[in-house]
Design an enzyme around this catalytic site. Structure first.
Site, short mmCIF file in Angstrom:
data_model
loop_
_atom_site.label_atom_id
_atom_site.label_comp_id
_atom_site.label_asym_id
_atom_site.label_seq_id
_atom_site.Cartn_x
_atom_site.Cartn_y
_atom_site.Cartn_z
N GLY A 181 -44.51 43.26 -39.85
CA GLY A 181 -43.83 43.65 -38.62
C GLY A 181 -43.79 45.18 -38.56
N ALA A 182 -43.13 45.72 -37.52
CA ALA A 182 -43.15 47.17 -37.33
C ALA A 182 -42.53 47.91 -38.52
CB ALA A 182 -42.45 47.50 -36.02
N SER A 204 -34.33 44.59 -29.50
CA SER A 204 -35.09 43.48 -30.08
C SER A 204 -34.69 42.15 -29.43
CB SER A 204 -34.89 43.43 -31.59
OG SER A 204 -33.52 43.39 -31.89
N GLY A 252 -41.78 46.67 -41.55
CA GLY A 252 -42.53 46.31 -42.76
C GLY A 252 -43.83 47.10 -42.84
N ASN A 284 -25.40 46.56 -32.74
CA ASN A 284 -26.25 45.45 -32.29
C ASN A 284 -25.47 44.42 -31.47
OD1 ASN A 284 -27.90 45.92 -35.31
ND2 ASN A 284 -28.95 46.05 -33.37
N GLU A 303 -31.47 36.73 -32.89
CA GLU A 303 -30.63 36.85 -34.09
C GLU A 303 -29.14 36.73 -33.74
OE1 GLU A 303 -32.78 39.74 -37.15
OE2 GLU A 303 -32.70 40.62 -35.17
N LYS A 352 -23.29 48.99 -38.19
CA LYS A 352 -24.57 48.71 -37.50
C LYS A 352 -24.44 47.40 -36.72
CE LYS A 352 -28.91 49.19 -36.36
NZ LYS A 352 -29.93 48.33 -36.77
N ASN A 411 -31.44 43.24 -38.91
CA ASN A 411 -30.24 43.31 -38.06
C ASN A 411 -29.33 42.15 -38.40
OD1 ASN A 411 -30.89 45.51 -36.49
ND2 ASN A 411 -31.87 44.30 -34.88
N ASN A 434 -32.06 49.86 -23.08
CA ASN A 434 -30.83 50.28 -23.76
C ASN A 434 -30.07 51.34 -22.96
OD1 ASN A 434 -31.75 48.61 -25.73
ND2 ASN A 434 -32.08 50.18 -27.29
O1 KPL Z 1 -31.47 47.71 -33.62
C1 KPL Z 1 -31.63 47.70 -32.42
C2 KPL Z 1 -32.34 46.55 -31.85
O2 KPL Z 1 -32.93 46.63 -30.80
O3 KPL Z 1 -32.32 45.50 -32.52
C3 KPL Z 1 -31.07 48.79 -31.56
C4 KPL Z 1 -30.31 49.74 -32.44
C5 KPL Z 1 -30.16 48.21 -30.54
C6 KPL Z 1 -32.14 49.63 -30.90
O4 KPL Z 1 -32.77 49.00 -29.86
#
Ligand code: KPL
Length: 303
Positions: free
Chosen positions: A18-19, A258, A21, A192, A270, A188, A106, A206
């Site tokens: 993935g990005a 994401s 990784g 999210n 998630e 964090k 995340n 965002n």
């Molecule tokens: O971690 C992120 C995600 O998109 O999962 C943020 C911090 C919100 C950045 O887009």
């Protein structure tokens, strides 16, 4: 008992390409680390990595099939939270108790799952605000440099710490090692828990969350998370969480979260490990979190 022999040149295994990784693999390549990407089907594919200064680098990352990995000492899991347990179950026959596991995703809730599955392995949890984007399988673009926070989740031998920390610190710099990583993970999580579901539900970039019409929702979500965090001993002011959210909204204004992308491309989100984790901790603590609960229901309906 963990092996006390310091590992001088650990063999790293990175799950997936993935990005994030892919970026870790690229850094390993640059630093001369022994690494492999564990992928489903064996293929040696060249990748062009464009770093943050716009310079392109061509490389063919080392890969091996996850069903038959080459030897490793340290397993890095930059995958979706819901993939962590299935990947570890698949790799279980190859994981020895001294192998170090590093979580990088995340959301929260996987530490508990990993501890049940692999109770004795040294475990690291990390969170990063690095930005990386994979427009297709052969291209990787570093879009933002961000801080990486890391911490061990059990008492590990000092020699092991001293050998591993400098190696990992170079992968996604600048990095900070924490005595108790949970506070950084919760902070964090709050970011999210606001940005991901709101951008997914309202189909926004965002940066569009900076509109005043979202400010009450943002405060409500953060108020609830601050209550849960405080009840767990992580005393935090809701205003601090709101400020962190606003900073990320500004810094990533042009990005889609994401979760927005997961909904757009009809993938699993998630949510269970983000707002779902908040609601399950709140239930255990007898705290009402109606705003987080509503976000879980709304995202579930979109999934
Ligand atoms: O971690 C992120 C995600 O998109 O999962 C943020 C911090 C919100 C950045 O887009």
């Amino acid at each position: 008992m963990q092996d006390k022999t310091p590992i001088v040149f650990p063999k790293l295994a990175i799950v997936g390409k993935g990005a994030i990784g892919g970026l870790i693999g690229f850094k390993c390549h640059q630093l001369g680390y022994d690494y492999q990407h564990l992928i489903k089907i064996q293929q040696q594919q060249a990748v062009t990595v464009t770093d943050i200064s716009g310079v392109s680098h061509n490389l063919t990352p080392h890969t091996s099939v996850i069903a038959e990995p080459d030897q490793f000492d340290l397993l890095i899991l930059p995958v979706k939270a819901y993939q962590v347990l299935p990947v570890l179950v698949q790799l279980q026959p190859f994981i020895q108790p001294q192998h170090i596991i590093m979580l990088l995703h995340n959301g929260m809730g996987t530490i508990e799952q990993v501890r049940k599955q692999l109770p004795n392995n040294p475990l690291i949890a990390a969170t990063t605000s690095y930005g990386a984007f994979k427009p297709d399988v052969n291209r990787l673009i570093e879009t933002g440099l961000g801080q990486t926070h890391l911490g061990w989740l059990a008492n590990v031998d000092t020699a092991l710490k001293q050998s591993i920390e400098p190696i990992l610190s170079k992968l996604l710099p600048p990095s900070k090692w924490h005595q108790d990583i949970n506070l950084a993970l919760w902070k964090k999580l709050a970011i999210n828990a606001v940005i991901n579901p709101l951008t997914a539900i309202h189909n926004l970039k965002n940066g569009e969350l900076a509109d005043i019409k979202y400010s009450t929702s943002i405060s409500n979500i953060c108020d609830e998370i601050a209550k849960v965090m405080s009840a767990l001993g992580y005393l935090v002011d809701s205003a601090e969480l709101v400020e962190n959210v606003q900073q990320v909204i500004t810094a990533t204004a042009n990005n889609y979260s994401s979760m927005h992308q997961d909904i757009k491309f009809k993938r699993q989100t998630e949510i269970a490990f983000i707002n779902g984790y908040v609601t399950s901790k709140a239930t255990e603590l007898n705290i009402e979190v109606p705003h987080n609960l509503r976000l879980v229901e709304q995202v579930r309906r979109l999934e």
